[in-house]
Motif scaffolding. Structure first.
Motif: not given
Length: 842
Positions: A114-134
């Motif tokens: 996932v490429t985006s300038p915002g902060m985000l979290e990725l969920y797979v089947n409802g479970k958080k798998e990664l966070s981008k906090t910059t």
């Protein structure tokens, strides 16, 4: 597992019609989005928290967000540069979700970027798998958020929780999502419609479990069973008014009084067990009895509602020490020396009196409508003659306690109930009951004792008449509604239907009900109305109100409607063939949801082969729609020996142990594959459980058409199962009637797969619960040992803490995945799933 979001599956599933082309790299070109939710920094009572940490904007991502289907209102499509564009926050910060999915046709490893300038979290089947906090100022300068995930065949649901900021220097937010397959042969499909069904759908969710109607037919208590994503179950009920359509949630289980239109329940009041009545119109409560017995095994309220009949258990077991002398094969089970006796409790006076006493258990059958007489049975073990039990039916005059014997030492009669006028008795039993008056089998054949028949006894002369000898469906349950009407729940081929029997005309009429399999049918006591719950080949449990006069059903409970609306199911088609001996063998087949007639598909054949058909139900431990969703065509059939097709057909089960049944399965599989061009005849698998597990083993000794086989809790040696299983000899009383290891060695040896193990060359997966008391785990152990010595491809999975079926939710999932992985290895040439579950030990 707790999550911060609930993904609406309708937005995430695999697009069945017009889906994107399969590819190893997939740029997500379309997502569904929730409206933005404005966020602000919290009020700062201090500059830091107790850990000395300052508040940072990235902490806003921790906001919980429970989404529902209707929340995903917006569809966002990518532009020509494959970027998803959407407005940035108007002021401060905004949080929103973007949902999509991918469909893999096999077990695979994927990389999500996932490429985006915002902060985000990725969920797979409802479970958080990664966070981008910059946060960055442009897509070009944005840091990539990457995550490698492992997916099972079918739909994987993904979502991005995105934190947008008004201070961003870009005019709008942008995001690029790329999904790559590590395995270059895996197919990915962009998702935008319904998702594929999976094994968790067979357990999770809410289902109608019961429907009982008030005596006057106006009110219906609907019962529901719910299972969450952690496998925890709960139950609740609601009261439905057929007159107004109003529903009322009930926070406790309640039942109908037998005659008055009131509900009742029991509760502790002042340290005593009170019987409480409830008016369904006002829900006002009244005390029926302030203190009813608490030590019983349940009770039945008499039709006049003046007393109740209840059961007390007494145990006579007095064993000490570590050595046991068994009195019977059944003595291996807990409770062999438990006995149950009947008591009467008068609700007005509180007088409690014992009705039965002795060494034998007494079981309540029915109370007459005038509450004068009681039907009960006395049962006893008869180990020297099949079916190894006998019963005596007695009728007690509740005024005098005088008892009349209606039958004595009958071996094949079952439950009995009074006619409404109290002049007759309706009896359920096997064809051999009452001297075999209901027998309808060829000369020399032995009837299948699991076939259900019905009989009527006239009380004045004790004459018993059969009513179903020439009625092919197998009768499972009966209810005498009026003097001329009896309702019968029956097994009919792979359906379970309800019939009305006219006592005067001696005719059967099938009710036009809305489901394939009727689980419960409850007619009102004094009205032409009923309530029922049923399921279908592609539908979950639903509840209906039914008009007995017009024959019309009204749907009143469909808790799975929204859940199933999100799921893509393949087409189910009936398919039958005429066997070599001229017998019509019925069956059906399931296609994958994204079926393509120009392709070749592996085939899975499912069967039971014991006494019951493979019913037309969606949700089972062996869900055929789930197998189809994994890329298989699934064929199931009703081979010789099953009930529901008439006594002659079910009698083929007796003393066969695979002979006739295997012929039907093999011939049906060959004909099905030959008649359908989309079947890969070199990639056919088979699966069965219990007797079906025996059939899996047996089939591999007589044919080589299967490329993979699965046996759960199967029987490898008929003799060891007969003697060791808790019910082995009892079941064999039907399956091996009058045949024993000492008088029919050919049956017990030649028909046992273990004694023909050298003929097995098909890769075989054995699965077995370690605590199985029905078919002991040794049945799989000895076959596994034999095939290992022979150097044949075999695997054996022992399931800790499970009995004949796999009940624990987590183990059920792992057990299911093992079966799917085995078939993927041998039928789809993809061993990666199996190898990930059971890596080779070095």
């Amino acid at each position: 597992m707790k999550t911060n979001l609930l993904l609406p599956a309708m937005l995430l599933g695999a697009l069945v019609a017009g889906r994107a082309a399969a590819q190893s790299k997939l740029n997500i070109s379309k997502v569904r989005a929730t409206p933005p939710v404005a966020l602000a920094s919290p009020f700062m009572t201090d500059s830091t928290n107790l850990k000395g940490e300052k508040f940072e904007d990235k902490m806003l991502l921790n906001a919980t967000f429970l989404t529902q289907r209707q929340d995903f209102k917006e569809e966002i499509a990518a532009d020509t540069s494959r970027c998803l564009l959407f407005p940035k926050a108007k002021e401060g910060y905004e949080l929103r979700f973007f949902a999509f999915g991918v469909n893999a046709d096999r077990y695979a490893k994927l990389k999500v970027t996932v490429t985006s300038p915002g902060m985000l979290e990725l969920y797979v089947n409802g479970k958080k798998e990664l966070s981008k906090t910059t946060a960055e100022d442009s897509l070009q300068s944005a840091k990539k958020a990457e995550k490698e995930i492992t997916v099972n065949p079918g739909t994987t649901e993904l979502s991005v929780k995105y934190l947008s900021r008004s201070s961003s220097k870009t005019p709008q937010e942008s995001m690029h999502i790329l999904v790559e397959a590590k395995d270059s042969t895996v197919q990915l499909a962009e998702c935008g419609g319904k998702r594929f069904i999976r094994i968790s759908d067979m357990v999770e969710g809410v289902r109608a479990s019961g429907a009982s109607i008030s005596p006057n037919g106006r009110f219906i208590v609907l019962s529901y069973a719910s299972v969450n994503e952690e496998g925890k179950s709960s139950r609740y009920s609601e009261l439905y008014d057929t007159k107004t359509g109003k529903r009322l949630h009930m926070d406790k289980p309640m039942w109908w009084m037998p005659t008055s239109n009131k509900l009742y329940y029991t509760a502790q009041r002042g340290g005593r067990n009170a019987l409480i009545g409830v008016d369904p119109e006002t829900m006002s409560e009244s005390i029926i009895a302030a203190a009813i017995p608490q030590d019983g095994d349940g009770f039945r309220i008499a039709p006049n509602e003046q007393f109740l009949i209840y059961t007390i258990k007494e145990s006579y077991e007095d064993r000490k020490g570590d050595l046991r002398s068994l009195k019977s094969p059944q003595d291996r089970q807990e409770g062999y020396f438990d006995r149950r006796y009947l008591y009467r409790y008068d609700l007005e006076t509180g007088v409690n009196r014992r009705l039965t006493y002795g060494k034998h258990t007494t079981s309540l059958n029915d109370v007459s409508r005038d509450s004068r007489y009681l039907l009960f049975t006395v049962s006893d073990e008869q180990i020297t003659e099949r079916p190894f039990r006998k019963s005596t039916l007695l009728m007690m005059d509740l005024k005098t306690l005088k008892v009349d014997t209606l039958w004595k030492d009958e071996k094949y009669a079952g439950a009995a109930s009074f006619s409404p006028d109290g002049q007759k008795i309706l009896i359920e039993g096997a064809p051999e009951a009452f001297g075999g008056i209901a027998l309808n089998v060829p000369q020399g054949a032995i009837a299948n004792s699991y076939e259900g028949e019905a009989f009527i006894m006239t009380l004045p002369d004790r004459k018993v008449t059969e009513i179903s000898k020439n009625f092919d469906p197998s009768i499972e349950r009966t209810a005498w509604h009026s003097n001329d009407e009896i309702y019968l729940n029956v097994v009919e081929a792979d359906y379970e239907n309800v019939y009305r029997y006219s006592v005067a005309k001696k005719t059967f009429t099938k009710l036009r009900l809305q489901e394939d399999v009727i689980r419960t049918f409850h007619p009102a006591q004094s009205a032409a109305a009923a309530a029922y719950v049923g399921v279908s080949v592609s539908g979950s449990a639903r509840a209906y109100a039914y008009d007995l006069k017009s024959g019309k059903s009204a749907l009143i409970g469909d808790p799975s409607k929204e859940r199933l609306a999100d799921i893509a199911l393949g087409k189910v088609t009936d398919w039958s063939f005429t066997a070599s001996d001229g017998t019509l063998i019925k069956g059906r087949y399931y296609l994958p949801p994204n079926f393509d007639a120009t392709k070749k598909y592996p085939l899975i054949v499912y069967y039971y082969g014991g006494v019951t058909p493979t019913a037309r139900v969606l949700e089972t431990s062996y869900p055929l729609h789930v197998y189809a969703s994994l890329g298989y065509v699934v064929y199931t059939l009703q081979p010789s020996g099953t009930v529901g097709f008439g006594q002659a057909f079910s009698a083929r089960h007796v003393n066969a142990w695979g002979k006739r049944t295997a012929d039907d399965i093999v011939e049906g599989t060959k004909k099905f594959a030959a008649e359908h061009d989309f079947i890969n005849e070199k990639k056919i698998g088979c699966i069965g459980a219990s007797y079906g597990g025996f059939m899996t083993m047996y089939l591999q000794t007589v044919t080589d058409i299967f490329a993979a086989a699965v046996s759960h809790a199967g029987i490898s040696s008929i003799a060891s199962y007969w003697g060791e299983g808790y019910w082995g000899y009892a079941y064999s009383g039907a399956a091996s009637a009058d045949s024993y290891p000492w008088n029919n060695k050919t049956l017990y040896v030649e028909q046992s797969p273990l004694f023909n193990a050298d003929k097995i060359k098909t890769p075989l997966l054995l699965l077995h619960g370690m605590e199985d008391t029905n078919v002991p785990v040794g049945e799989s152990i000895q076959m596994f040992t034999a095939l290992k010595i022979l150097g044949r491809p075999v695997e054996f999975i022992q399931v800790k803490g499970e009995n004949h079926g796999i009940a624990t939710y987590k183990r059920k999932l792992e057990w299911s995945y093992s079966i799917y992985a085995w078939f993927a290895k041998w039928l789809q040439d993809n061993p990666s799933w199996w190898d990930s579950l059971y890596p080779e030990k070095k």
